[in-house]
Write an enzyme that holds these catalytic residues in place. Structure first.
Site, mmCIF file in Angstrom:
data_model
loop_
_atom_site.group_PDB
_atom_site.id
_atom_site.type_symbol
_atom_site.label_atom_id
_atom_site.label_comp_id
_atom_site.label_asym_id
_atom_site.label_seq_id
_atom_site.Cartn_x
_atom_site.Cartn_y
_atom_site.Cartn_z
ATOM 1 C CB VAL A 20 -28.732 2.051 3.276
ATOM 2 C CG1 VAL A 20 -29.881 3.058 3.229
ATOM 3 C CG2 VAL A 20 -28.237 1.885 4.709
ATOM 4 C CB CYS A 21 -28.526 1.608 -2.023
ATOM 5 S SG CYS A 21 -27.767 3.221 -1.702
ATOM 6 C CB THR A 22 -29.848 -3.617 -0.973
ATOM 7 O OG1 THR A 22 -28.557 -3.659 -1.592
ATOM 8 C CG2 THR A 22 -30.586 -4.916 -1.265
#
Length: 219
Positions: free
Chosen positions: A44-46
């Site tokens: 998700v952070c990517t």
């Protein structure tokens, strides 16, 4: 230390992918968005870091600097940036803070004081609360705090919308209603009398005795 809106954003020195920074000096006389991540190489952070890179010009147009932070060393960030570009097509050029000692995460109340002193061996679940967005003004005060669960990707267009509102209402005695977008009608604050409202805004509509709307003032 618990942080709230209108608190001074804690200052700190940190290593980033763009070199060492002093946070308040980095902000300067403008605005900043600090957004945090629990661990590098998380899916998700990517996508979020890439999405933010794609919107960097929109933030710059509003006088807002972007800075990310993840609970890992800077050297790991540099490797992650390649994956971010592969996944999203955007190059991350804004700085990413390496918080390998957990100092900033604790300073901003995203991890408890007893969380330890090293990112080594910690899993994303251990750092699940490091998922906050802080909007900080030129006065170095926190204007907005949002915290998301790890499984919910952040909506950075909403953060842009909130910044539009915060910057507008800092200049004019107005507020913005639910779901407001730039250019739409705004609410006149209770501190402004009807007579003063006519002088300031030209005209307004009274919806309720305590709810008056007018055209958005020019910046």
């Amino acid at each position: 230390m618990s942080l709230r809106i209108n608190d001074i954003a804690p200052d700190f020195t940190a290593d980033t992918t763009r070199g060492q920074i002093q946070f308040h000096d980095f902000i300067g006389n403008g605005w900043a968005v600090l957004f945090s991540h629990p661990k590098n190489f998380t899916p998700v952070c990517t996508t979020e870091l890439g999405a933010m890179a794609g919107l960097e010009q929109e933030f710059e147009n509003r006088g807002v600097k972007i800075i990310g932070i993840s609970v890992d060393p800077v050297e790991s960030h540099s490797k992650w940036k390649s994956d971010i570009k592969t996944a999203t097509g955007f190059e991350v050029e804004y700085p990413l803070i390496g918080d390998k000692d957990l100092n900033v995460a604790k300073l901003y109340d995203m991890l408890p004081a007893g969380a330890g002193e090293s990112s080594e061996g910690r899993t994303p679940a251990d750092n699940a609360t490091v998922r906050s967005v802080f909007v900080i003004g030129p006065d170095k005060k926190i204007k907005l705090i949002l915290t998301y669960p790890m499984t919910t990707g952040r909506n950075f267009n909403e953060i842009l919308r909130a910044i539009d509102s915060i910057q507008l209402t800092a200049k004019h005695q107005v507020a913005t209603p639910a779901n407001w977008q730039r250019g739409e009608d705004v609410i006149i604050t209770a501190a402004v009398s009807n007579e003063d409202a006519i002088m300031r805004f030209g005209s307004f509509d009274t919806i309720l005795p305590y709810l008056r709307k007018t055209k958005q003032p020019s910046a």
